[in-house]
Motif scaffolding. Structure first.
Motif: not given
Ligand code: PFF
Length: 451
Positions: A355-362, A368-374
């Motif tokens: 699950v987490l790896g998929s978020l990283c892969a995307l 790419s526009d989904f950011t947390i603390f920039g």
């Protein structure tokens, strides 16, 4: 790890070194080191990276080995049996487990890129078109949806099968001669890079520190890279230490592991930066740097396709020996603390990373526009684990071994119960008691802007 495997012992010194080097050498050296050096001023970063490897990395490595071998336990158990009654030091293991899962998630994405490049090399797609814009090619690939996802999953599944079928030993055996082969390949590429027109500029960038570039960011990044590269601060080396034989010399093994690991990182830098300047690329491209530069090197090499296939194949294996070692940390925790079966524990570990790896892969495409603390999810995981959780784990383990453990325990571990001499006990104790805890704290405080 089961009780049975906990007590297994490496038969030889070479076995101990080969396995810890197998964990240490991986994408951290070949992918992460050049990109971190490139974005943090080259020489300034390098200077502190080497310094931190030796004044923080080696002592913390010794501390993890001693705690592991002296107790023959995983990270939780090791603290439990040595901590003063009623204290809660073993909770430090939680940050290690969290870090291992975050790292596994983003590491698998990069390993997935390596798998894509391996197949691209074998089919010739990667090296057949020298005029191709490699920057665009990589951006198109990593910015897509399915290919990065699928390769991440393929890598995670391979890791899963290896862990589940207990063929770890087999993989380690194979890697015992393939890691030296990777090393030989790196030396050859290094010589090739040194003949490039941008060699002087590249070497200057990497080895000549520009002192004006040193700031808190550079210090934190260099410290994070030292811990990441040595697989330190999350209990990985502690677990491997628990397999050491009673005759293994702790300090020597730590120095050898750190020395070889650092050498691989430097070789990688010497391969990449001359090429960066020769081909007019930017050293500060970030996580994608190596994947843009390496193909241009292979494109200009006779038999490029063969070199490239061999290299990416060896890099996949080196990544696998690293992900196996980081997966074992949480699997051991699930089995021993939460009483899960090993199979269930391995499924849980892989599912979370899926699950987490998929978020990283995307993170390079749809997210790419989904950011947390920039930061994108990928960058956030990388930053938090390497720059915060690992040094924090190192701070705890050095303080614990330096101050809280019976000094007879340390004496026994360093001298193998009086069988060997150890001349560095004093220096090591100073590093564990003062240099590491104070050094790491100062860098944290400096980053927070407090000092
Ligand atoms: N040291 C590995 C590398 O440089 O690729 C990464 C790593 C492995 C980090 C195992 C943490 C760990 F527990």
């Amino acid at each position: 790890m089961s009780e049975k495997t906990q007590r297994a012992v490496f038969a030889t010194r070479i076995g101990a070194v080969a396995t810890t080097v197998g964990s240490a050498v991986g994408l951290g050296n070949i992918w992460r080191f050049p990109y971190e050096a490139g974005t943090h001023g080259g020489g300034a970063f390098m200077l502190f990276y080497i310094l931190f490897i030796f004044i923080l990395g080696v002592p913390v490595l010794c501390a993890e080995y001693m705690l592991g071998r002296g107790t023959r336990k995983n990270v939780f158990g090791a603290y439990r049996v040595t901590q003063p009654k009623g204290s809660q030091w073993h909770l430090a293991g939680v940050t290690g487990i969290l870090a291992s899962i975050l790292i596994l998630s983003f590491y698998s994405v990069v390993a997935g890129w390596t798998v894509e490049y391996f197949f691209g090399s074998v089919s010739g797609a990667l090296t057949n078109n020298p005029s191709q814009d490699l920057h665009e090619r990589f951006a198109e690939f990593s910015g897509g949806t399915w290919r990065p996802l699928i390769w991440t999953w393929v890598f995670l599944l391979t890791n899963f099968v290896v862990l589940l079928r207990g063929v770890t030993k087999g993989i380690e055996k194979v890697s015992n001669f393939l890691t030296p082969m990777l090393f030989v390949l790196l030396v050859i590429f290094c010589i090739n890079s040194l003949t490039m027109s941008g060699a002087k500029e590249g070497l200057e960038f990497l080895f000549r520190p520009d002192f004006s570039k040193i700031d808190s960011k550079v210090l934190l990044a260099a410290m994070g890279q030292a811990f990441f590269s040595l697989s330190l601060g999350l209990g990985c080396m502690l677990t491997y230490g628990s397999y050491f034989s009673p005759r293994t010399r702790v300090v020597r093994t730590a120095v050898t592991t750190a020395g070889l690991d650092t050498l691989v990182a430097i070789l990688s830098g010497v391969i990449i930066f001359p090429a960066v300047f020769t081909f007019g690329m930017s050293p500060s491209a970030g996580p994608t740097l190596v994947f843009e530069v390496l193909p241009s090197i292979f494109n200009n090499l006779a038999l490029g396709r063969v070199w490239s296939s061999l290299f990416f194949f060896l890099l996949i294996l080196a990544s696998l020996t690293s992900t196996i070692s980081m997966s074992e940390i949480s699997i051991a925790f699930f089995v021993e603390q939460l009483n899960m079966k090993r199979t269930t524990a391995t499924i849980v570990n892989t599912s979370i990373a899926f699950v987490l790896g998929s978020l990283c892969a995307l993170s390079f495409g749809p997210l790419s526009d989904f950011t947390i603390f920039g930061m994108t999810v990928f960058n956030l995981f990388d930053y938090v684990s390497s720059n915060i959780l690992l040094p924090f784990g190192g701070l705890v383990v050095s303080f614990f071994v330096g101050w809280k453990i019976n000094s007879k325990f340390i004496e026994n571990e360093l001298t193998n119960h009086g069988q060997d001499s150890c001349h560095v006990k004093g220096a090591l104790t100073i590093c564990l008691r003062y240099v590491a805890p104070i050094g790491i704290s100062l860098i944290f405080l400096n980053t927070l802007g407090i000092i």
